[in-house]
Design a protein around this motif. Structure first.
Motif, mmCIF file in Angstrom:
data_model
loop_
_atom_site.group_PDB
_atom_site.id
_atom_site.type_symbol
_atom_site.label_atom_id
_atom_site.label_comp_id
_atom_site.label_asym_id
_atom_site.label_seq_id
_atom_site.Cartn_x
_atom_site.Cartn_y
_atom_site.Cartn_z
ATOM 1 N N LYS A 24 0.749 -1.195 0.067
ATOM 2 C CA LYS A 24 -0.242 0.021 -0.143
ATOM 3 C C LYS A 24 0.796 1.311 -0.036
ATOM 4 O O LYS A 24 0.531 2.256 -0.797
ATOM 5 C CB LYS A 24 -0.941 -0.004 1.297
ATOM 6 N N HIS A 25 1.956 1.128 0.833
ATOM 7 C CA HIS A 25 2.946 2.430 0.891
ATOM 8 C C HIS A 25 3.547 2.814 -0.544
ATOM 9 O O HIS A 25 3.624 3.760 -0.844
ATOM 10 C CB HIS A 25 3.934 1.946 1.657
ATOM 11 N N PHE A 26 3.936 1.690 -1.365
ATOM 12 C CA PHE A 26 4.426 1.888 -2.751
ATOM 13 C C PHE A 26 3.360 2.182 -3.651
ATOM 14 O O PHE A 26 3.503 2.968 -4.737
ATOM 15 C CB PHE A 26 5.402 0.454 -3.095
ATOM 16 N N GLU A 27 2.170 1.750 -3.502
ATOM 17 C CA GLU A 27 0.913 2.297 -4.148
ATOM 18 C C GLU A 27 0.781 3.600 -3.992
ATOM 19 O O GLU A 27 0.436 4.205 -5.158
ATOM 20 C CB GLU A 27 -0.122 1.229 -3.950
ATOM 21 N N GLY A 28 0.956 4.152 -2.962
ATOM 22 C CA GLY A 28 0.550 5.428 -2.743
ATOM 23 C C GLY A 28 1.869 6.314 -3.224
ATOM 24 O O GLY A 28 1.412 7.493 -3.820
ATOM 25 N N ILE A 29 2.705 6.082 -3.345
ATOM 26 C CA ILE A 29 3.923 6.600 -3.961
ATOM 27 C C ILE A 29 3.644 6.728 -5.340
ATOM 28 O O ILE A 29 3.984 7.891 -6.136
ATOM 29 C CB ILE A 29 5.579 5.994 -3.817
ATOM 30 N N ILE A 30 3.323 5.651 -6.309
ATOM 31 C CA ILE A 30 2.881 5.807 -7.566
ATOM 32 C C ILE A 30 1.724 6.608 -7.813
ATOM 33 O O ILE A 30 2.046 7.644 -8.720
ATOM 34 C CB ILE A 30 2.452 4.257 -8.092
ATOM 35 N N ALA A 31 0.670 6.733 -6.801
ATOM 36 C CA ALA A 31 -0.253 7.621 -7.169
ATOM 37 C C ALA A 31 0.160 8.929 -7.013
ATOM 38 O O ALA A 31 -0.356 10.035 -7.333
ATOM 39 C CB ALA A 31 -1.549 7.199 -5.962
ATOM 40 N N GLU A 32 1.047 9.230 -5.576
ATOM 41 C CA GLU A 32 1.403 10.813 -5.399
ATOM 42 C C GLU A 32 2.369 11.124 -6.650
ATOM 43 O O GLU A 32 2.461 12.597 -6.715
ATOM 44 C CB GLU A 32 2.117 10.580 -4.182
ATOM 45 N N GLN A 33 3.049 10.531 -7.311
ATOM 46 C CA GLN A 33 3.982 10.783 -8.451
ATOM 47 C C GLN A 33 3.045 10.794 -9.853
ATOM 48 O O GLN A 33 3.767 10.942 -10.784
ATOM 49 C CB GLN A 33 5.007 10.022 -8.708
ATOM 50 N N ASN A 34 1.696 10.804 -9.804
ATOM 51 C CA ASN A 34 0.906 10.788 -10.899
ATOM 52 C C ASN A 34 1.304 9.772 -12.016
ATOM 53 O O ASN A 34 0.938 9.744 -12.984
ATOM 54 C CB ASN A 34 1.108 12.225 -11.803
ATOM 55 N N ILE A 72 9.834 6.188 -11.850
ATOM 56 C CA ILE A 72 10.360 4.938 -11.881
ATOM 57 C C ILE A 72 11.634 5.438 -11.256
ATOM 58 O O ILE A 72 12.089 4.490 -10.045
ATOM 59 C CB ILE A 72 10.792 4.485 -13.097
ATOM 60 N N ALA A 73 12.445 6.303 -11.285
ATOM 61 C CA ALA A 73 13.481 6.635 -10.449
ATOM 62 C C ALA A 73 13.346 6.959 -9.269
ATOM 63 O O ALA A 73 14.095 6.253 -8.354
ATOM 64 C CB ALA A 73 14.342 7.964 -11.162
ATOM 65 N N GLU A 74 12.377 7.686 -8.970
ATOM 66 C CA GLU A 74 11.884 8.013 -7.522
ATOM 67 C C GLU A 74 11.392 6.653 -6.613
ATOM 68 O O GLU A 74 12.027 6.353 -5.589
ATOM 69 C CB GLU A 74 10.749 8.827 -7.332
ATOM 70 N N LEU A 75 10.636 5.885 -7.264
ATOM 71 C CA LEU A 75 10.302 4.476 -6.741
ATOM 72 C C LEU A 75 11.379 3.749 -6.437
ATOM 73 O O LEU A 75 11.484 3.084 -5.514
ATOM 74 C CB LEU A 75 9.393 3.688 -7.777
ATOM 75 N N GLU A 76 12.346 3.389 -7.261
ATOM 76 C CA GLU A 76 13.569 2.750 -7.182
ATOM 77 C C GLU A 76 14.330 3.306 -5.872
ATOM 78 O O GLU A 76 15.149 2.725 -5.198
ATOM 79 C CB GLU A 76 14.320 2.654 -8.380
ATOM 80 N N ARG A 92 10.852 -1.563 -18.710
ATOM 81 C CA ARG A 92 10.121 -0.881 -19.641
ATOM 82 C C ARG A 92 9.556 -1.720 -20.791
ATOM 83 O O ARG A 92 10.297 -2.438 -21.391
ATOM 84 C CB ARG A 92 10.978 -0.020 -20.361
ATOM 85 N N MET A 93 8.143 -1.767 -20.587
ATOM 86 C CA MET A 93 7.301 -3.092 -21.418
ATOM 87 C C MET A 93 7.313 -2.443 -22.671
ATOM 88 O O MET A 93 7.002 -3.338 -23.654
ATOM 89 C CB MET A 93 6.102 -3.416 -20.882
ATOM 90 N N ASP A 94 6.781 -1.155 -22.993
ATOM 91 C CA ASP A 94 6.479 -0.883 -24.466
ATOM 92 C C ASP A 94 7.644 -1.084 -25.323
ATOM 93 O O ASP A 94 7.447 -1.368 -26.669
ATOM 94 C CB ASP A 94 6.009 0.783 -24.404
#
Length: 129
Positions: A24-34, A72-76, A92-94
């Protein structure tokens, strides 16, 4: 925005509730960083292929998301600084999708060229005799 898959492995010393809280903490970071979280897969506690930080097991979690490189840089960075995370990787999947599409176009073009030249595709049985 680009599509990424990020997997991280949390310490096996965590309880199930703590592991859930970490996700949940890391999901919040993803949402916070748009970032746009497409899917979260919690694979649970699994055996590692090799020991990492003297652990032979860990809690695996996969994030499938649309994000920019700064997210991605912030998450890592946050993974590195969090004591409970023992391993992580983002892909990177694309790029893989584009490469597969280019390969498909190449095969189709080669097939059309052979058909125009009158070259017949031979089956494996024909080749092996």
């Amino acid at each position: 925005m680009r599509r990424y898959e990020t997997i991280f492995i949390a310490s096996p010393t965590l309880t199930d509730e703590q592991a859930e809280e970490l996700v949940k903490h890391f999901e919040g970071i993803i949402a916070e960083q748009n970032g746009e979280l497409l899917k979260t897969e919690k694979w649970g506690r699994k055996k590692l292929a090799y020991e990492v930080q003297k652990f032979s097991e860990g809690y695996y979690t996969l994030f499938d998301m649309n994000a920019g490189p700064t997210l991605i840089a912030e998450l890592e960075r946050r993974f590195r600084n969090h004591d409970s995370v023992i391993k992580y990787m983002s892909v990177r999947m694309d790029e893989q999708t584009k490469a597969a599409e280019r390969q498909k176009v190449r095969y189709e073009r080669e097939g059309r060229r052979k058909a125009q030249a009158g070259i017949k595709e031979r089956s494996l049985e024909e080749v092996m005799g």
